[in-house]
Scaffold this active site. Structure first.
Site, PDB file in Angstrom:
ATOM      1  N   VAL A   1       4.531  -1.338   3.370  1.00 42.76           N
ATOM      2  CA  VAL A   1       4.364   0.089   3.050  1.00 42.76           C
ATOM      3  C   VAL A   1       5.252   0.423   1.857  1.00 42.76           C
ATOM      4  O   VAL A   1       6.436   0.088   1.835  1.00 42.76           O
ATOM      5  CB  VAL A   1       4.728   0.972   4.263  1.00 42.76           C
ATOM      6  N   LYS A   2       4.651   1.082   0.873  1.00 42.36           N
ATOM      7  CA  LYS A   2       5.393   1.427  -0.342  1.00 42.36           C
ATOM      8  C   LYS A   2       5.740   2.910  -0.299  1.00 42.36           C
ATOM      9  O   LYS A   2       4.862   3.756  -0.073  1.00 42.36           O
ATOM     10  CB  LYS A   2       4.492   1.124  -1.541  1.00 42.36           C
ATOM     11  N   VAL A   3       7.009   3.211  -0.513  1.00 39.43           N
ATOM     12  CA  VAL A   3       7.448   4.619  -0.522  1.00 39.43           C
ATOM     13  C   VAL A   3       8.252   4.870  -1.794  1.00 39.43           C
ATOM     14  O   VAL A   3       8.869   3.954  -2.336  1.00 39.43           O
ATOM     15  CB  VAL A   3       8.319   4.961   0.723  1.00 39.43           C
TER      16      VAL A   3
ATOM     17  N   ALA B   1       0.879  -1.183   0.000  1.00 36.08           N
ATOM     18  CA  ALA B   1       0.000   0.000   0.000  1.00 36.08           C
ATOM     19  C   ALA B   1       0.910   1.225   0.000  1.00 36.08           C
ATOM     20  O   ALA B   1       1.805   1.327   0.846  1.00 36.08           O
ATOM     21  CB  ALA B   1      -0.897  -0.010   1.228  1.00 36.08           C
TER      22      ALA B   1
END
Ligand code: G3P
Length: 217
Positions: free
Chosen positions: A82-84, A56
């Site tokens: 978590v996607k950054v 996400a």
């Protein structure tokens, strides 16, 4: 090689997950927009359908806000990654979340140097975009080879997650290089199954079997 599905379309995910070949899901803001669904609802639903990691993506560009977003997203389900983005603020956030035990997928990677930084920042996954490099006249798969070599040289735990996949050859060539994961659009996973000689051979076997007049069950 693990297969992730690159979509936020829950029906596609359910259909493909039933094959037992789906190891995870990746989403991005564009895919969520395409789904037309509420972000939090759709991510929670996907995370309930697939046991493996579900990426996400944060949307803030500054570290402080991105970190808050990441912490919020990580609480949605146990299997959230978590996607950054691969920016200075993204890598600072990656380091902070990873130090906290949260899995991070660093996205929008277009160079081996960027991939090296992401690994040093503790990323669980690096997402090099092969198709978008091909689109501008570079060989995206060369980048996969470079990253696999560099990560192997230093025994980084970061998994190479081949993204922006456009067809079966991207998957096959990346698998030859030892990439850990390919995130594929649903269409590409289906294309991997297909071969005209399989269809032709099956037709012939079934015709010959019918001629025997026998049944198995
Ligand atoms: O999720 C990231 C990536 O796979 C996007 O692919 O097709 O928009 O370049 P694409």
């Amino acid at each position: 090689m693990k297969f992730f599905i690159d979509t936020a379309d829950i029906d596609e995910i359910k259909d493909l997950a039933a094959t037992g070949l789906v190891d995870g899901v990746t989403t991005n803001p564009s895919l969520v927009a395409q789904s037309g669904r509420d972000f939090f609802e759709v991510i929670k639903e996907i995370a309930g359908v697939v046991d493996g990691p579900v990426s996400a993506e944060t949307v803030a560009t500054d570290h402080e806000t991105m970190l808050k977003e990441g912490l919020k997203l990580a609480k949605l389900a146990d299997n959230i990654t978590v996607k950054v983005p691969l920016t200075v603020d993204g890598l600072k956030t990656c380091k902070a979340l990873s130090d906290d035990g949260i899995k991070v997928n660093v996205t929008l990677c277009f160079s081996a140097g960027q991939a090296l930084l992401a690994a040093k920042a503790g990323a669980a996954f690096i997402s090099p975009f092969v198709g978008r490099l091909d689109d501008i006249g570079f060989d995206g798969l060369d980048l996969i080879a470079e990253i696999c070599t560099i990560y192997g040289n230093y025994d980084f735990d970061t998994e190479v997650l081949v993204a922006s996949v456009r067809g079966p050859l991207h998957v096959i060539d990346a698998a030859k290089m030892g990439a850990d994961v390919a995130t594929v659009p649903p269409k590409v996973l289906r294309q991997l199954y297909n071969h005209p000689l399989t269809d032709k051979g099956l037709d012939a076997f079934l015709k010959d079997w019918a001629a025997t007049g026998q049944t198995i069950l």
